[in-house]
Design an enzyme around this catalytic site. Structure first.
Site, PDB file in Angstrom:
ATOM      1  N   GLY A  14       0.779  -1.238   0.000  1.00 33.40           N
ATOM      2  CA  GLY A  14       0.000   0.000   0.000  1.00 33.40           C
ATOM      3  C   GLY A  14       0.807   1.284   0.000  1.00 33.40           C
ATOM      4  O   GLY A  14       0.285   2.336   0.378  1.00 33.40           O
ATOM      5  N   SER A  15       2.069   1.225  -0.450  1.00 33.28           N
ATOM      6  CA  SER A  15       2.842   2.483  -0.425  1.00 33.28           C
ATOM      7  C   SER A  15       2.327   3.477  -1.462  1.00 33.28           C
ATOM      8  O   SER A  15       2.355   4.694  -1.229  1.00 33.28           O
ATOM      9  CB  SER A  15       4.336   2.211  -0.620  1.00 33.28           C
ATOM     10  OG  SER A  15       4.615   1.785  -1.932  1.00 33.28           O
ATOM     11  N   ARG A  68     -14.485 -15.341 -11.065  1.00 34.92           N
ATOM     12  CA  ARG A  68     -13.872 -14.017 -11.004  1.00 34.92           C
ATOM     13  C   ARG A  68     -14.901 -12.906 -11.158  1.00 34.92           C
ATOM     14  O   ARG A  68     -14.823 -11.857 -10.523  1.00 34.92           O
ATOM     15  CB  ARG A  68     -12.831 -13.863 -12.136  1.00 34.92           C
ATOM     16  CG  ARG A  68     -11.573 -14.624 -11.862  1.00 34.92           C
ATOM     17  CD  ARG A  68     -10.602 -14.536 -13.015  1.00 34.92           C
ATOM     18  NE  ARG A  68      -9.342 -15.097 -12.581  1.00 34.92           N
ATOM     19  CZ  ARG A  68      -8.338 -14.389 -12.100  1.00 34.92           C
ATOM     20  NH1 ARG A  68      -8.408 -13.082 -12.046  1.00 34.92           N
ATOM     21  NH2 ARG A  68      -7.241 -14.970 -11.689  1.00 34.92           N
ATOM     22  N   HIS A 112       2.313   0.753 -13.128  1.00 34.05           N
ATOM     23  CA  HIS A 112       3.099  -0.429 -13.476  1.00 34.05           C
ATOM     24  C   HIS A 112       4.591  -0.084 -13.369  1.00 34.05           C
ATOM     25  O   HIS A 112       5.019   0.963 -13.865  1.00 34.05           O
ATOM     26  CB  HIS A 112       2.757  -0.867 -14.913  1.00 34.05           C
ATOM     27  CG  HIS A 112       3.511  -2.081 -15.324  1.00 34.05           C
ATOM     28  ND1 HIS A 112       3.158  -3.355 -14.929  1.00 34.05           N
ATOM     29  CD2 HIS A 112       4.632  -2.216 -16.077  1.00 34.05           C
ATOM     30  CE1 HIS A 112       4.018  -4.221 -15.416  1.00 34.05           C
ATOM     31  NE2 HIS A 112       4.919  -3.559 -16.123  1.00 34.05           N
ATOM     32  N   GLU A 177       7.337   6.326  -8.504  1.00 33.29           N
ATOM     33  CA  GLU A 177       5.917   5.930  -8.530  1.00 33.29           C
ATOM     34  C   GLU A 177       5.099   6.829  -7.619  1.00 33.29           C
ATOM     35  O   GLU A 177       4.000   7.268  -7.959  1.00 33.29           O
ATOM     36  CB  GLU A 177       5.754   4.465  -8.072  1.00 33.29           C
ATOM     37  CG  GLU A 177       6.318   3.450  -9.029  1.00 33.29           C
ATOM     38  CD  GLU A 177       5.995   2.022  -8.590  1.00 33.29           C
ATOM     39  OE1 GLU A 177       4.925   1.788  -8.029  1.00 33.29           O
ATOM     40  OE2 GLU A 177       6.843   1.134  -8.822  1.00 33.29           O
TER      41      GLU A 177
HETATM   42  C1  GRF Z   1       4.252  -1.144  -7.186  1.00 25.79           C
HETATM   43  O1  GRF Z   1       5.564  -1.331  -7.604  1.00 25.79           O
HETATM   44  C2  GRF Z   1       3.338  -0.975  -8.374  1.00 25.79           C
HETATM   45  O2  GRF Z   1       3.943  -0.346  -9.440  1.00 25.79           O
HETATM   46  C3  GRF Z   1       3.002  -2.397  -8.737  1.00 25.79           C
HETATM   47  O3  GRF Z   1       2.899  -3.077  -7.512  1.00 25.79           O
HETATM   48  C4  GRF Z   1       3.681  -2.391  -6.522  1.00 25.79           C
HETATM   49  C5  GRF Z   1       2.754  -2.061  -5.412  1.00 25.79           C
HETATM   50  O4  GRF Z   1       3.422  -1.513  -4.294  1.00 25.79           O
HETATM   51  N1  GRF Z   1       1.809  -2.455  -9.537  1.00 25.79           N
HETATM   52  P1  GRF Z   1       2.584  -0.844  -3.150  1.00 25.79           P
HETATM   53  O5  GRF Z   1       1.584  -1.874  -2.631  1.00 25.79           O
HETATM   54  O6  GRF Z   1       1.888   0.369  -3.697  1.00 25.79           O
HETATM   55  O7  GRF Z   1       3.594  -0.486  -2.100  1.00 25.79           O
END
Ligand code: GRF
Length: 194
Positions: A14-15, A68, A112, A177
């Site tokens: 969840g970062s 699903r 991503h 990100e």
């Molecule tokens: C991130 O690297 C994102 O790009 C990918 O999964 C990871 C999730 O990290 N889709 P977090 O849970 O947001 O810390």
């Protein structure tokens, strides 16, 4: 200012969710995180949302077996019940069926950890190192039925350094990100409002 209500789907740490919640504290942020949904009860991001007084629920995919679409029907119902207007996948580790993707067409984003179209799928940092690229990074894109192929909303680049391993490279990308996702969501929110 009326803020667009953002729903965030997570599976783990969840970062990126945290970065979105922090950005949403700014007075001029056009979105507010209104609901967090995890597909795993152990997702650490649930506690981050709860600490910020944001409703956070688990809709455990294991309860739906192979069905699903049934899992996604419950996710859709929860998003609609909370009046969510825009959905951000943030480390959501399940491939969506066309049912949910089409329900949120143009209003669902993903982050991503590669410079798409390079390295779609998993294990992007190791694959980037093995390919010997000099630059790596992350991409925010609209979600389309084809995994990691929707319209690109923004990218951030980092250099690949001589002694990088997948962990050091991932850490450098993650810093980007956390800046890129709030920026792209603010821009998309403003575009959708016009
Ligand atoms: C991130 O690297 C994102 O790009 C990918 O999964 C990871 C999730 O990290 N889709 P977090 O849970 O947001 O810390």
């Amino acid at each position: 200012m009326t803020r667009v209500k953002l729903g965030v789907l997570i599976s783990g740490r969840g970062s990126n969710l945290q970065a979105l919640m922090i950005a949403a504290q700014a007075v001029d942020c056009p979105y507010a995180v209104g609901l967090v949904i995890a597909n795993r009860p152990a997702a650490e991001g649930l506690a981050l949302a709860q600490a910020a007084n944001i409703p956070a629920i688990t809709i455990d995919h294991r309860s739906y077996g192979e069905d699903r679409e049934s899992h996604e029907r419950h996710i859709l119902a929860a998003l609609e019940a909370a009046d969510v207007q825009l959905v951000a996948l943030a480390g959501y580790m399940r491939v969506l069926t066309p049912f949910l993707v089409e329900a949120w067409s143009g209003r669902m984003t993903n982050i991503h950890p590669s410079l798409l179209p390079a390295f779609p799928g998993l294990d992007t940092h190791r694959r980037a190192l093995e390919a010997g690229v000099s630059e790596h990074g992350c991409t925010v894109h609209l979600v389309s039925p084809q995994v990691d192929q929707g319209e690109i909303l923004g990218q951030a680049r980092v250099p690949v350094l001589p002694h990088d391993d997948p962990q050091s490279l991932a850490a450098r990308v993650l810093v980007e990100e956390h800046k890129l996702y709030p920026k792209c969501l603010s821009e998309l929110t403003k575009i959708l409002a016009n």
